[in-house]
Design a protein around this motif. Structure first.
Motif, PDB file in Angstrom:
ATOM      1  N   ALA A   1       0.819  -1.219   0.000  1.00  0.00           N
ATOM      2  CA  ALA A   1       0.000   0.000   0.000  1.00  0.00           C
ATOM      3  C   ALA A   1       0.846   1.259   0.000  1.00  0.00           C
ATOM      4  CB  ALA A   1      -0.932   0.002   1.212  1.00  0.00           C
ATOM      5  N   THR A   2       2.127   1.122   0.365  1.00  0.00           N
ATOM      6  CA  THR A   2       2.995   2.309   0.404  1.00  0.00           C
ATOM      7  C   THR A   2       4.301   2.128  -0.355  1.00  0.00           C
ATOM      8  OG1 THR A   2       3.937   1.547   2.505  1.00  0.00           O
ATOM      9  CG2 THR A   2       2.079   3.087   2.618  1.00  0.00           C
TER      10      THR A   2
ATOM     11  N   GLU B   1      -5.851  -5.324  -4.799  1.00  0.00           N
ATOM     12  CA  GLU B   1      -6.429  -4.567  -3.691  1.00  0.00           C
ATOM     13  C   GLU B   1      -7.317  -3.436  -4.194  1.00  0.00           C
ATOM     14  OE1 GLU B   1      -7.028  -4.149   0.424  1.00  0.00           O
ATOM     15  OE2 GLU B   1      -6.034  -5.712  -0.778  1.00  0.00           O
ATOM     16  N   ALA B   2      -6.869  -2.774  -5.276  1.00  0.00           N
ATOM     17  CA  ALA B   2      -7.678  -1.709  -5.843  1.00  0.00           C
ATOM     18  C   ALA B   2      -9.021  -2.243  -6.327  1.00  0.00           C
ATOM     19  CB  ALA B   2      -6.919  -1.042  -6.991  1.00  0.00           C
TER      20      ALA B   2
ATOM     21  N   LEU C   1     -11.334  -2.868  -3.353  1.00  0.00           N
ATOM     22  CA  LEU C   1     -11.882  -1.634  -2.793  1.00  0.00           C
ATOM     23  C   LEU C   1     -12.929  -1.019  -3.722  1.00  0.00           C
ATOM     24  CD1 LEU C   1      -8.622  -0.058  -1.350  1.00  0.00           C
ATOM     25  CD2 LEU C   1     -10.497  -1.108  -0.074  1.00  0.00           C
TER      26      LEU C   1
ATOM     27  N   THR D   1     -16.449  -1.389  -1.698  1.00  0.00           N
ATOM     28  CA  THR D   1     -16.623  -0.190  -0.873  1.00  0.00           C
ATOM     29  C   THR D   1     -17.159   0.939  -1.748  1.00  0.00           C
ATOM     30  OG1 THR D   1     -14.478   0.917  -1.250  1.00  0.00           O
ATOM     31  CG2 THR D   1     -14.519  -0.887   0.364  1.00  0.00           C
TER      32      THR D   1
ATOM     33  N   LEU E   1     -15.789   3.958  -1.405  1.00  0.00           N
ATOM     34  CA  LEU E   1     -14.759   4.998  -1.340  1.00  0.00           C
ATOM     35  C   LEU E   1     -14.625   5.708  -2.675  1.00  0.00           C
ATOM     36  CD1 LEU E   1     -11.881   3.142   0.566  1.00  0.00           C
ATOM     37  CD2 LEU E   1     -13.233   5.055   1.430  1.00  0.00           C
TER      38      LEU E   1
ATOM     39  N   ARG F   1      -9.664   8.181  -3.132  1.00  0.00           N
ATOM     40  CA  ARG F   1      -9.336   7.545  -1.857  1.00  0.00           C
ATOM     41  C   ARG F   1      -8.857   6.108  -2.065  1.00  0.00           C
ATOM     42  NH1 ARG F   1     -12.355   9.195   2.571  1.00  0.00           N
ATOM     43  NH2 ARG F   1     -11.342   7.452   3.678  1.00  0.00           N
ATOM     44  N   VAL F   2      -9.447   5.434  -3.053  1.00  0.00           N
ATOM     45  CA  VAL F   2      -8.984   4.079  -3.376  1.00  0.00           C
ATOM     46  C   VAL F   2      -7.528   4.131  -3.830  1.00  0.00           C
ATOM     47  CG1 VAL F   2      -9.242   2.104  -4.936  1.00  0.00           C
ATOM     48  CG2 VAL F   2     -11.267   3.199  -3.956  1.00  0.00           C
TER      49      VAL F   2
ATOM     50  N   ALA G   1      -5.282   6.383  -3.119  1.00  0.00           N
ATOM     51  CA  ALA G   1      -4.425   6.707  -1.974  1.00  0.00           C
ATOM     52  C   ALA G   1      -4.201   5.486  -1.092  1.00  0.00           C
ATOM     53  CB  ALA G   1      -5.041   7.839  -1.171  1.00  0.00           C
ATOM     54  N   ALA G   2      -5.226   4.634  -0.990  1.00  0.00           N
ATOM     55  CA  ALA G   2      -5.127   3.450  -0.139  1.00  0.00           C
ATOM     56  C   ALA G   2      -4.144   2.424  -0.670  1.00  0.00           C
ATOM     57  CB  ALA G   2      -6.506   2.814   0.009  1.00  0.00           C
ATOM     58  N   VAL G   3      -3.832   2.478  -1.975  1.00  0.00           N
ATOM     59  CA  VAL G   3      -2.876   1.528  -2.559  1.00  0.00           C
ATOM     60  C   VAL G   3      -1.589   2.217  -3.029  1.00  0.00           C
ATOM     61  CG1 VAL G   3      -4.618  -0.176  -3.202  1.00  0.00           C
ATOM     62  CG2 VAL G   3      -4.026   1.652  -4.810  1.00  0.00           C
TER      63      VAL G   3
END
Length: 297
Positions: free
Chosen positions: A208-209, A250-251, A254, A258, A260, A264-265, A267-269
Motif C-alpha cells: 500500500a505504500t 487490492e484496488a 476496494l 466499498t 470509497l 481515496r482508493v 491513496a489506499a494503494v
C-alpha cells in the motif's frame, strides 16, 4: 552486455574450436594440467575473446578471484571454486596469468553413453560455478589428482588399457562433480524459494505504500538481481509485476466492495494522485477505475 567483443568466424559468427587431440598425452580424449599462461585450445583461439568449444572444461581454482564469462553472464571464481563449461557454451577468459589451479578438458564421446547420462554431462540447466565445501573439495581434488597421475603415466600399461583406466578414473571424478552440481542447484532452488517467500510476505505488508523493487531488496538484504531470479523462478514474472498485481488486486477489491471515492482508493494503494492511479489501473486492466466499478454495479 557492455564490453563484449564478438569474435568473427569464417561465417561471420562466433567460432567454435574442437578438442585438441594432438595436444593430449598419447592422443587420448582427455587432458589434465595446471592453469595459467601458455595454455590454449587451438593456435587460432585467442582465449580473451568470445568463442565456443565442442568439449567440456572443468577448472578447480587454487587462487582468485577470476572473472569468467559463460553464455553472456559473468561469474567470479575464487580459491576452492569449480567452474564447469559445457560444449557449445559461449565463453571468454580474462587474463590467463590470473588463472591458478587445475583444468580438465574432455572430448565428447570419450565416455560411454551410460556414463554420460549418469554424470549429467549435458545438463545445461545446472549452474556452471560451484562452491564445494571443504570435504567435497578435498574429494574432488584427490580424484582429479589421481586422474592426472593416470593421464601422465604412459609407461606401465599398453595404450588400450591406459585409455580404459582413464575412462574409469574420469567417471569417478565426474560422478562426484555431477553430485555437487545437482545438490548446488537444489540448494539454489531452496534459497530462491526462501527469498521469494520473504519477498511475498514483505509485499503483503507493504504494497500500500511501497512499490519499489530496490526498496524491498534492500530491506530484505538481497541484491536486486537475486530478488529478480527468485521471483522469476517461483512465479515466472518480475518482482515489479508481482507488486503491481497485488496493488491491482487490492484496488479492485476496494472498488468492488466499498463506496470509497476513486481518489481515496488510489491513496489506499499508494497513489496519492488520482490521475496517476487511474493511469496505472488502466495500464493493467484496460479499463479505468470508474468503468471497472460501473461494470460491477
Amino acid at each position: 552486455m557492455a564490453g563484449i567483443t564478438i569474435q568473427d568466424g569464417d561465417d561471420g559468427g562466433i567460432r567454435t574450436f574442437p578438442f585438441p587431440v594432438e595436444r593430449s598425452v598419447s592422443g587420448v580424449g582427455v587432458q589434465v594440467g595446471p592453469m595459467g599462461e601458455g595454455r590454449t585450445w587451438h593456435a587460432e583461439a585467442p582465449l580473451e575473446r568470445i568463442h565456443r568449444i565442442d568439449f567440456h572444461i572443468v577448472m578447480i581454482f587454487s587462487d582468485g578471484p577470476v572473472r569468467h564469462m559463460i553464455d553472456f553472464a559473468e561469474y567470479e571464481a575464487t580459491a576452492g571454486d569449480v567452474l564447469w563449461i559445457r560444449p557449445g557454451q559461449v565463453h571468454r577468459f580474462t587474463d590467463m596469468s590470473e588463472y591458478r589451479g587445475i583444468v580438465l578438458a574432455m572430448q565428447p564421446g570419450f565416455l560411454p553413453r551410460a556414463t554420460v547420462e549418469a554424470t549429467g554431462l549435458y545438463r545445461y540447466d545446472l549452474p556452471p560455478l560451484l562452491h564445494p565445501d571443504e570435504a567435497q573439495l578435498a574429494a574432488l581434488r584427490a580424484a582429479l589428482a589421481q586422474l592426472q597421475r593416470e593421464y601422465e603415466d604412459t609407461e606401465t600399461l599398453p595404450l588400450s588399457l591406459h585409455t580404459a583406466v582413464l575412462r574409469h578414473t574420469l567417471t569417478a571424478f565426474l560422478l562426484r562433480l555431477a553430485h555437487l552440481a545437482a545438490s548446488s542447484a537444489e540448494a539454489a532452488r531452496q534459497q530462491a524459494d526462501t527469498t521469494f517467500i520473504l519477498f511475498r510476505d514483505a509485499v503483503e505488508q507493504g504494497f500500500a505504500t511501497n512499490h519499489s523493487v530496490s526498496a524491498y531488496a534492500d530491506a530484505l538484504g538481497y541484491s536486486r538481481r537475486t530478488l529478480v531470479r527468485a521471483v522469476r523462478a517461483a512465479t515466472g514474472e518480475t518482482p515489479k509485476a508481482f507488486i503491481d498485481k497485488r496493488v491491482i488486486l487490492e484496488a479492485k477489491r476496494l472498488l468492488a466492495h466499498t463506496d470509497l471515492p476513486i481518489g481515496r482508493v488510489g491513496a489506499a494503494v499508494g497513489f496519492p494522485d488520482a490521475a496517476n492511479f487511474s493511469k496505472f489501473f488502466h495500464q493493467h486492466t484496460d479499463v479505468t477505475p470508474a468503468v471497472f466499478r460501473a461494470e460491477l454495479r
